[in-house]
Design a protein around this motif. Sequence first.
Motif, PDB file in Angstrom:
ATOM      1  N   LEU A  34      -3.751   8.890  21.390  1.00  0.00           N
ATOM      2  CA  LEU A  34      -4.912   8.534  20.561  1.00  0.00           C
ATOM      3  C   LEU A  34      -4.534   7.434  19.586  1.00  0.00           C
ATOM      4  N   GLU A  35      -5.356   6.404  19.494  1.00  0.00           N
ATOM      5  CA  GLU A  35      -5.102   5.284  18.584  1.00  0.00           C
ATOM      6  C   GLU A  35      -6.364   5.030  17.742  1.00  0.00           C
ATOM      7  N   GLN A  36      -6.162   4.857  16.443  1.00  0.00           N
ATOM      8  CA  GLN A  36      -7.323   4.728  15.565  1.00  0.00           C
ATOM      9  C   GLN A  36      -8.110   3.417  15.767  1.00  0.00           C
ATOM     10  N   PHE A  37      -7.397   2.336  16.113  1.00  0.00           N
ATOM     11  CA  PHE A  37      -8.083   1.041  16.241  1.00  0.00           C
ATOM     12  C   PHE A  37      -8.304   0.683  17.711  1.00  0.00           C
ATOM     13  N   PRO A  40      -5.840  -4.411  21.796  1.00  0.00           N
ATOM     14  CA  PRO A  40      -4.680  -4.464  20.900  1.00  0.00           C
ATOM     15  C   PRO A  40      -5.126  -4.725  19.464  1.00  0.00           C
ATOM     16  N   HIS A  41      -4.274  -4.361  18.494  1.00  0.00           N
ATOM     17  CA  HIS A  41      -4.613  -4.669  17.100  1.00  0.00           C
ATOM     18  C   HIS A  41      -3.372  -5.175  16.366  1.00  0.00           C
ATOM     19  N   SER A  42      -3.599  -5.771  15.202  1.00  0.00           N
ATOM     20  CA  SER A  42      -2.487  -6.385  14.469  1.00  0.00           C
ATOM     21  C   SER A  42      -2.378  -5.816  13.051  1.00  0.00           C
ATOM     22  N   SER A  45       2.729  -2.240  12.826  1.00  0.00           N
ATOM     23  CA  SER A  45       4.080  -2.832  12.821  1.00  0.00           C
ATOM     24  C   SER A  45       4.522  -3.343  14.188  1.00  0.00           C
ATOM     25  N   SER A  46       3.726  -3.120  15.231  1.00  0.00           N
ATOM     26  CA  SER A  46       4.240  -3.399  16.579  1.00  0.00           C
ATOM     27  C   SER A  46       3.640  -4.640  17.238  1.00  0.00           C
ATOM     28  N   HIS A  47       2.788  -5.377  16.521  1.00  0.00           N
ATOM     29  CA  HIS A  47       2.146  -6.551  17.131  1.00  0.00           C
ATOM     30  C   HIS A  47       3.061  -7.778  17.019  1.00  0.00           C
ATOM     31  N   SER A  50       7.452 -11.273  19.423  1.00  0.00           N
ATOM     32  CA  SER A  50       8.895 -11.122  19.647  1.00  0.00           C
ATOM     33  C   SER A  50       9.547 -10.134  18.698  1.00  0.00           C
ATOM     34  N   ARG A  51      10.638  -9.527  19.171  1.00  0.00           N
ATOM     35  CA  ARG A  51      11.532  -8.711  18.342  1.00  0.00           C
ATOM     36  C   ARG A  51      12.957  -8.976  18.803  1.00  0.00           C
ATOM     37  N   ILE A  52      13.898  -8.777  17.897  1.00  0.00           N
ATOM     38  CA  ILE A  52      15.317  -8.879  18.265  1.00  0.00           C
ATOM     39  C   ILE A  52      15.757  -7.566  18.883  1.00  0.00           C
ATOM     40  N   THR A  53      16.568  -7.664  19.933  1.00  0.00           N
ATOM     41  CA  THR A  53      17.271  -6.476  20.385  1.00  0.00           C
ATOM     42  C   THR A  53      18.762  -6.761  20.356  1.00  0.00           C
ATOM     43  N   PRO A 313       1.312 -11.958   9.173  1.00  0.00           N
ATOM     44  CA  PRO A 313       1.683 -10.749   8.431  1.00  0.00           C
ATOM     45  C   PRO A 313       2.088  -9.579   9.330  1.00  0.00           C
ATOM     46  N   CYS A 314       2.981  -8.758   8.822  1.00  0.00           N
ATOM     47  CA  CYS A 314       3.387  -7.534   9.516  1.00  0.00           C
ATOM     48  C   CYS A 314       3.831  -6.522   8.452  1.00  0.00           C
ATOM     49  N   ILE A 315       4.108  -5.303   8.860  1.00  0.00           N
ATOM     50  CA  ILE A 315       4.416  -4.239   7.892  1.00  0.00           C
ATOM     51  C   ILE A 315       5.659  -3.462   8.322  1.00  0.00           C
ATOM     52  N   PHE A 346      11.833  -1.299  16.917  1.00  0.00           N
ATOM     53  CA  PHE A 346      11.251  -1.713  18.203  1.00  0.00           C
ATOM     54  C   PHE A 346      12.252  -1.532  19.343  1.00  0.00           C
ATOM     55  N   LYS A 347      13.429  -2.117  19.138  1.00  0.00           N
ATOM     56  CA  LYS A 347      14.450  -2.093  20.198  1.00  0.00           C
ATOM     57  C   LYS A 347      14.834  -0.675  20.602  1.00  0.00           C
ATOM     58  N   LEU A 348      14.745   0.266  19.614  1.00  0.00           N
ATOM     59  CA  LEU A 348      15.175   1.648  19.843  1.00  0.00           C
ATOM     60  C   LEU A 348      14.114   2.480  20.563  1.00  0.00           C
TER      61      LEU A 348
HETATM   62  C1  LIG Z   1       7.770  -8.685  11.126  1.00  0.00           C
HETATM   63  C2  LIG Z   1       8.493  -7.576  11.797  1.00  0.00           C
HETATM   64  C3  LIG Z   1       9.651  -7.860  12.482  1.00  0.00           C
HETATM   65  C4  LIG Z   1      10.361  -6.857  13.100  1.00  0.00           C
HETATM   66  N1  LIG Z   1      11.479  -7.189  13.796  1.00  0.00           N
HETATM   67  C5  LIG Z   1      12.114  -6.226  14.499  1.00  0.00           C
HETATM   68  C6  LIG Z   1      13.179  -6.590  15.336  1.00  0.00           C
HETATM   69  O1  LIG Z   1      13.545  -7.775  15.430  1.00  0.00           O
HETATM   70  N2  LIG Z   1      13.781  -5.626  16.059  1.00  0.00           N
HETATM   71  C7  LIG Z   1      13.393  -4.311  15.992  1.00  0.00           C
HETATM   72  O2  LIG Z   1      13.971  -3.470  16.670  1.00  0.00           O
HETATM   73  N3  LIG Z   1      12.361  -3.939  15.195  1.00  0.00           N
HETATM   74  C8  LIG Z   1      11.722  -4.867  14.462  1.00  0.00           C
HETATM   75  N4  LIG Z   1      10.666  -4.540  13.668  1.00  0.00           N
HETATM   76  C9  LIG Z   1      10.322  -3.134  13.496  1.00  0.00           C
HETATM   77  C10 LIG Z   1       9.462  -2.564  14.578  1.00  0.00           C
HETATM   78  O3  LIG Z   1       8.492  -3.488  14.998  1.00  0.00           O
HETATM   79  C11 LIG Z   1       8.834  -1.276  14.027  1.00  0.00           C
HETATM   80  O4  LIG Z   1       9.889  -0.399  13.641  1.00  0.00           O
HETATM   81  C12 LIG Z   1       7.962  -0.592  15.036  1.00  0.00           C
HETATM   82  O5  LIG Z   1       6.988  -1.474  15.524  1.00  0.00           O
HETATM   83  C13 LIG Z   1       7.294   0.625  14.399  1.00  0.00           C
HETATM   84  O6  LIG Z   1       6.389   1.165  15.326  1.00  0.00           O
HETATM   85  P1  LIG Z   1       5.499   2.423  14.982  1.00  0.00           P
HETATM   86  O7  LIG Z   1       4.944   2.884  16.272  1.00  0.00           O
HETATM   87  O8  LIG Z   1       6.279   3.384  14.147  1.00  0.00           O
HETATM   88  O9  LIG Z   1       4.371   1.894  13.990  1.00  0.00           O
HETATM   89  P2  LIG Z   1       3.006   1.077  14.308  1.00  0.00           P
HETATM   90  O10 LIG Z   1       3.244  -0.036  15.224  1.00  0.00           O
HETATM   91  O11 LIG Z   1       2.383   0.749  12.984  1.00  0.00           O
HETATM   92  O12 LIG Z   1       2.108   2.129  15.063  1.00  0.00           O
HETATM   93  C14 LIG Z   1       1.479   3.203  14.414  1.00  0.00           C
HETATM   94  C15 LIG Z   1       0.129   3.362  15.072  1.00  0.00           C
HETATM   95  O13 LIG Z   1      -0.464   4.575  14.641  1.00  0.00           O
HETATM   96  C16 LIG Z   1      -1.856   4.349  14.499  1.00  0.00           C
HETATM   97  N5  LIG Z   1      -2.381   5.401  13.636  1.00  0.00           N
HETATM   98  C17 LIG Z   1      -2.032   5.653  12.350  1.00  0.00           C
HETATM   99  N6  LIG Z   1      -2.754   6.688  11.864  1.00  0.00           N
HETATM  100  C18 LIG Z   1      -3.570   7.109  12.882  1.00  0.00           C
HETATM  101  C19 LIG Z   1      -4.536   8.140  12.984  1.00  0.00           C
HETATM  102  N7  LIG Z   1      -4.838   8.927  11.964  1.00  0.00           N
HETATM  103  N8  LIG Z   1      -5.180   8.295  14.166  1.00  0.00           N
HETATM  104  C20 LIG Z   1      -4.904   7.499  15.226  1.00  0.00           C
HETATM  105  N9  LIG Z   1      -3.979   6.482  15.170  1.00  0.00           N
HETATM  106  C21 LIG Z   1      -3.318   6.304  14.005  1.00  0.00           C
HETATM  107  C22 LIG Z   1      -1.897   2.964  13.888  1.00  0.00           C
HETATM  108  O14 LIG Z   1      -3.144   2.361  13.980  1.00  0.00           O
HETATM  109  C23 LIG Z   1      -0.823   2.241  14.682  1.00  0.00           C
HETATM  110  O15 LIG Z   1      -1.334   1.642  15.842  1.00  0.00           O
HETATM  111  C24 LIG Z   1       9.919  -5.516  13.022  1.00  0.00           C
HETATM  112  C25 LIG Z   1       8.739  -5.223  12.335  1.00  0.00           C
HETATM  113  C26 LIG Z   1       8.029  -6.245  11.731  1.00  0.00           C
HETATM  114  C27 LIG Z   1       6.785  -5.902  10.992  1.00  0.00           C
END
Ligand SMILES: Cc1cc2nc3c(=O)[nH]c(=O)nc-3n(C[C@H](O)[C@H](O)[C@H](O)COP(=O)(O)OP(=O)(O)OC[C@H]3O[C@@H](n4cnc5c(N)ncnc54)[C@H](O)[C@@H]3O)c2cc1C
Length: 383
Positions: A34-37, A40-42, A45-47, A50-53, A313-315, A346-348
């Motif tokens: 289940l995804e709230q948005f 794809p969305h931005s 943190s996953s949009h 590219s990411r480094i591995t 932007p990213c978080i 991301f890489k993990l």
């Molecule tokens: C600029 C940037 C650079 C990065 N570079 C690297 C890198 O080089 N190498 C690396 O390994 N990592 C990197 N990272 C880190 C990596 O991208 C993040 O650790 C990873 O994307 C986190 O993923 P996530 O699934 O935890 O969070 P998210 O991608 O934020 O996913 C969480 C999801 O949960 C959904 N959600 C939240 N609440 C609800 C709800 N109540 N109901 C339904 N859905 C919900 C959100 O909408 C979202 O889609 C980087 C991150 C950023 C921002």
Amino acid sequence: MSDEAYDVVVVGAGVEGSAAAYYLAKRGKKTLLLEQFPLPHSRGSSHGQSRITRKAYPQDFYTEMMHEATDIWRQLEREAGWEVFRPAGYLAIGEHNGVFLKDNVSSLTRNDAPFQYLPPPDFRRRYPMLAYPDNFAAIVDTDGGILRADKALLAYQTTFKKYGGRLIDGAMVTNIRRGNIITLETPNATYRGRSVIICPGPWASQILRPFGVKLPLKVIRICVLYWKERQPGSHHASKLPTFFEENCCDGYSIYGLPSEEYPGHVKMCLHFGPEIDVESRDQVDVKWVIDLMKTYVRTHFPGLEAAPSIMEPCIYTNTPDSHPVIDYLPGSRNIVLGAGFSGHGFKLSPVVGKVLGQLACGETPSYSLTPFRIDRFPPQAGL
Ligand SMILES: Cc1cc2nc3c(=O)[nH]c(=O)nc-3n(C[C@H](O)[C@H](O)[C@H](O)COP(=O)(O)OP(=O)(O)OC[C@H]3O[C@@H](n4cnc5c(N)ncnc54)[C@H](O)[C@@H]3O)c2cc1C
């Protein structure tokens, strides 16, 4: 209410939730993601492209996980039918004989990961586009490179569906009721699962509040900055790996990727930023971040223009020790949390998805999850 009880319901289709869902569906588990948005969305943190591995981590437990993660990335590519991982190497930059490089060398050596150590003269010779002090050296992690982030996320989700998983986007989970069968409410429907995995990214505090769980998470706005090459092609992935320098920019670290995703532009960012409210990500002053990065680029990357050409932007969701939380929620053996990936998750994700899935199935995880336990943080006041 939907009649079906899923084996596992995963909340959050970022990279961690999508990886967990992929792992479970592949194992034949009846899985709902289940995804709230709408995807794809931005907003999380996953949009992005590219990411480094890398396998180079000072901590052995990450290097160990990255062996399997690298294999799964390759497997996912084959299953999806498109490229996810582009080998380009990873450069850890630091003082010759400094702690940062020494710790990386030790972990890579102990875990049998290939690398080259470049003492200062070799470092300068191999990367003439870089300008670091004479005592600076580097490690080249030859298994490192670039993950195509958007394509990786799509690969997990597409393959998940191919294995029989159900993905519903635009479905915000507003309530999760504990029980032997867990009930999840969204505005349009209610779903049931024997286990739930919550991967909420920067929305962790919001989703955990009703459970009485408060973690010391900081939600950080990251400025993804791109810097234009003065001479096109001079910092291309064929000449420069991905790179990282620790504690170099007013005490903050920086990382970057060669010009590749936007031809002629190097991606280089501060590994930090201002704390934000996730609902008002862009209403914050980022001038100090850009100023710090301008000085860094001017000093160490003379072949790039000294002002960013593109900003996205990213978080990050940071924990105090920069390790994520991968554990059961206190008081539940059928609700699992994956949160706080602190800018390096991301890489993990292939291995994170696997261990989250194993926990949700009540199995012993393939890796020690001691560094990721929720109870390493004392209970926080003020929900
Ligand atoms: C600029 C940037 C650079 C990065 N570079 C690297 C890198 O080089 N190498 C690396 O390994 N990592 C990197 N990272 C880190 C990596 O991208 C993040 O650790 C990873 O994307 C986190 O993923 P996530 O699934 O935890 O969070 P998210 O991608 O934020 O996913 C969480 C999801 O949960 C959904 N959600 C939240 N609440 C609800 C709800 N109540 N109901 C339904 N859905 C919900 C959100 O909408 C979202 O889609 C980087 C991150 C950023 C921002």
